[in-house]
Write a protein that holds these residues in place. Structure first.
Motif, PDB file in Angstrom:
ATOM      1  N   ILE A   2      43.277  51.342  44.157  1.00  0.00           N
ATOM      2  CA  ILE A   2      42.349  51.997  43.245  1.00  0.00           C
ATOM      3  C   ILE A   2      41.087  52.370  44.012  1.00  0.00           C
ATOM      4  CG2 ILE A   2      40.815  51.599  41.274  1.00  0.00           C
ATOM      5  CD1 ILE A   2      43.006  49.912  40.032  1.00  0.00           C
ATOM      6  N   ILE A  16      32.015  50.032  35.185  1.00  0.00           N
ATOM      7  CA  ILE A  16      33.371  50.007  35.736  1.00  0.00           C
ATOM      8  C   ILE A  16      33.467  49.016  36.883  1.00  0.00           C
ATOM      9  CG2 ILE A  16      35.240  51.403  36.648  1.00  0.00           C
ATOM     10  CD1 ILE A  16      34.199  52.095  33.764  1.00  0.00           C
ATOM     11  N   LEU A  20      36.069  45.838  36.850  1.00  0.00           N
ATOM     12  CA  LEU A  20      37.024  45.613  37.943  1.00  0.00           C
ATOM     13  C   LEU A  20      36.805  44.236  38.557  1.00  0.00           C
ATOM     14  CD1 LEU A  20      36.990  49.130  39.618  1.00  0.00           C
ATOM     15  CD2 LEU A  20      39.015  47.995  38.674  1.00  0.00           C
ATOM     16  N   VAL A  25      40.540  42.965  40.080  1.00  0.00           N
ATOM     17  CA  VAL A  25      41.421  44.027  40.567  1.00  0.00           C
ATOM     18  C   VAL A  25      40.888  44.560  41.898  1.00  0.00           C
ATOM     19  CG1 VAL A  25      42.303  46.351  40.106  1.00  0.00           C
ATOM     20  CG2 VAL A  25      42.139  44.684  38.243  1.00  0.00           C
ATOM     21  N   HIS A  27      39.948  47.020  44.818  1.00  0.00           N
ATOM     22  CA  HIS A  27      39.651  48.447  44.770  1.00  0.00           C
ATOM     23  C   HIS A  27      38.711  48.816  45.908  1.00  0.00           C
ATOM     24  CE1 HIS A  27      36.356  46.485  42.610  1.00  0.00           C
ATOM     25  NE2 HIS A  27      35.587  47.537  42.926  1.00  0.00           N
ATOM     26  N   LEU A  55      37.582  57.250  38.552  1.00  0.00           N
ATOM     27  CA  LEU A  55      38.566  56.288  39.045  1.00  0.00           C
ATOM     28  C   LEU A  55      39.814  57.034  39.483  1.00  0.00           C
ATOM     29  CD1 LEU A  55      38.880  53.018  38.980  1.00  0.00           C
ATOM     30  CD2 LEU A  55      40.554  53.516  37.196  1.00  0.00           C
ATOM     31  N   TYR A  71      41.490  52.661  30.155  1.00  0.00           N
ATOM     32  CA  TYR A  71      42.607  52.684  31.110  1.00  0.00           C
ATOM     33  C   TYR A  71      42.774  51.325  31.786  1.00  0.00           C
ATOM     34  CZ  TYR A  71      45.207  53.440  35.374  1.00  0.00           C
ATOM     35  OH  TYR A  71      46.129  53.321  36.400  1.00  0.00           O
ATOM     36  N   LEU A  72      41.678  50.773  32.299  1.00  0.00           N
ATOM     37  CA  LEU A  72      41.771  49.505  33.016  1.00  0.00           C
ATOM     38  C   LEU A  72      42.187  48.364  32.090  1.00  0.00           C
ATOM     39  CD1 LEU A  72      38.605  49.760  35.298  1.00  0.00           C
ATOM     40  CD2 LEU A  72      41.002  49.912  36.028  1.00  0.00           C
ATOM     41  N   HIS A  76      45.538  46.664  33.209  1.00  0.00           N
ATOM     42  CA  HIS A  76      45.367  45.399  33.924  1.00  0.00           C
ATOM     43  C   HIS A  76      44.981  44.220  33.037  1.00  0.00           C
ATOM     44  CE1 HIS A  76      45.653  47.380  37.853  1.00  0.00           C
ATOM     45  NE2 HIS A  76      44.915  48.339  37.328  1.00  0.00           N
TER      46      HIS A  76
END
Length: 203
Positions: A2, A16, A20, A25, A27, A55, A71-72, A76
Motif C-alpha cells: 500500500i 489515514i 493504518l 497495516v 505501507h 491511497l 476501504y481500509l 483490513h
C-alpha cells in the motif's frame, strides 16, 4: 504494498496515516508538497481533484479521506471498524458526515485562515464567521454524544473516531477553547490510548 500520498499539513492525510498505524497495516508513505506538485498530470491521474490523501492499493487509486477510511475498514478491519448491519453502519456514517461538514468547513478552515493564509490565493474566499459557527455546531454535537458514552458511534472505536479526531486535536492551531468540551477532551485521550496511535504535528 500500500502506498499513501500525504501532505505534512493535511489533517485529512493524518486520519489515514493514523488508521493504518492503528490497524498495523504495512505501507509506504509519499509526501507531496502543497502547490504545483498536486496539479501535475501524474498526480491528477491519481486524484482528479488534486488533493491528498490518496491511497494506492490492489492496483487502484482511492481518493477522499472518508472513502479511504471505508476501504481500509472493509479491507483490513472486518466488521470491527465498520459494521455491516444497516443500523450500525448508519451510526458510523453519521459521524463521517459531520467530519466532512462541520469539522472540515469549521475547524480545518479556521486553521487554514489563521496559520496558512497567503499559501494559496484561493483561500481568500474563506469566511471565519461561518467557520466559527460550524465549529460550535460540530463540537456541540460531539459533546452531547460523548457526555453519555465513550465512543461516537458504537460501544467500541470505529472509523468515526478516525474521521473525527484529528481536527479537534488541532484546536490550538484553530484557536479553539476546548474548556466547554470536557467529554471531547476525555474522548481524545481515549483515542490517543489506542494501540498504534500516532500523533500529527501540531496536536
Amino acid at each position: 504494498m500500500i502506498r499513501l500520498y500525504v501532505g505534512e499539513r493535511s489533517g485529512n492525510s493524518h486520519k489515514i496515516a493514523l488508521f493504518l498505524s492503528v490497524l498495523g497495516v504495512p505501507h509506504e508513505t509519499v509526501e507531496i508538497p502543497y502547490g504545483p506538485e498536486l496539479r501535475t498530470p501524474e498526480f491528477l491521474a491519481k486524484n482528479p481533484r488534486g488533493q491528498v490523501p490518496v491511497l494506492e492499493a490492489d492496483g487502484k487509486c482511492i481518493w477522499d479521506s472518508m472513502a479511504i477510511l471505508v476501504y481500509l475498514a472493509r479491507a483490513h478491519g472486518g466488521e470491527k471498524w465498520l459494521p455491516l448491519d444497516p443500523a450500525g453502519m448508519a451510526e458510523v456514517m453519521q459521524w463521517l458526515a459531520l467530519a466532512e461538514n462541520e469539522l472540515l468547513f469549521g475547524i480545518a478552515q479556521a486553521r487554514i485562515m489563521l496559520r496558512y493564509r497567503g499559501l494559496d490565493d484561493e483561500l481568500v474566499f474563506l469566511d471565519m464567521k461561518r467557520a466559527r459557527h460550524l465549529i460550535q455546531r460540530g463540537l456541540s454535537a460531539m459533546e452531547r454524544r460523548l457526555s453519555s458514552r465513550e465512543w461516537l458511534a458504537l460501544d467500541r472505536p470505529t472509523i468515526a473516531e478516525m474521521a473525527c479526531y484529528t481536527y479537534p486535536a488541532l484546536n490550538v492551531e484553530a484557536e479553539i477553547d476546548m474548556t466547554p468540551y470536557p467529554a471531547i477532551r476525555a474522548w481524545m485521550d481515549r483515542v490517543r490510548a489506542l494501540p498504534g496511535f500516532t500523533p500529527m504535528i501540531g496536536t
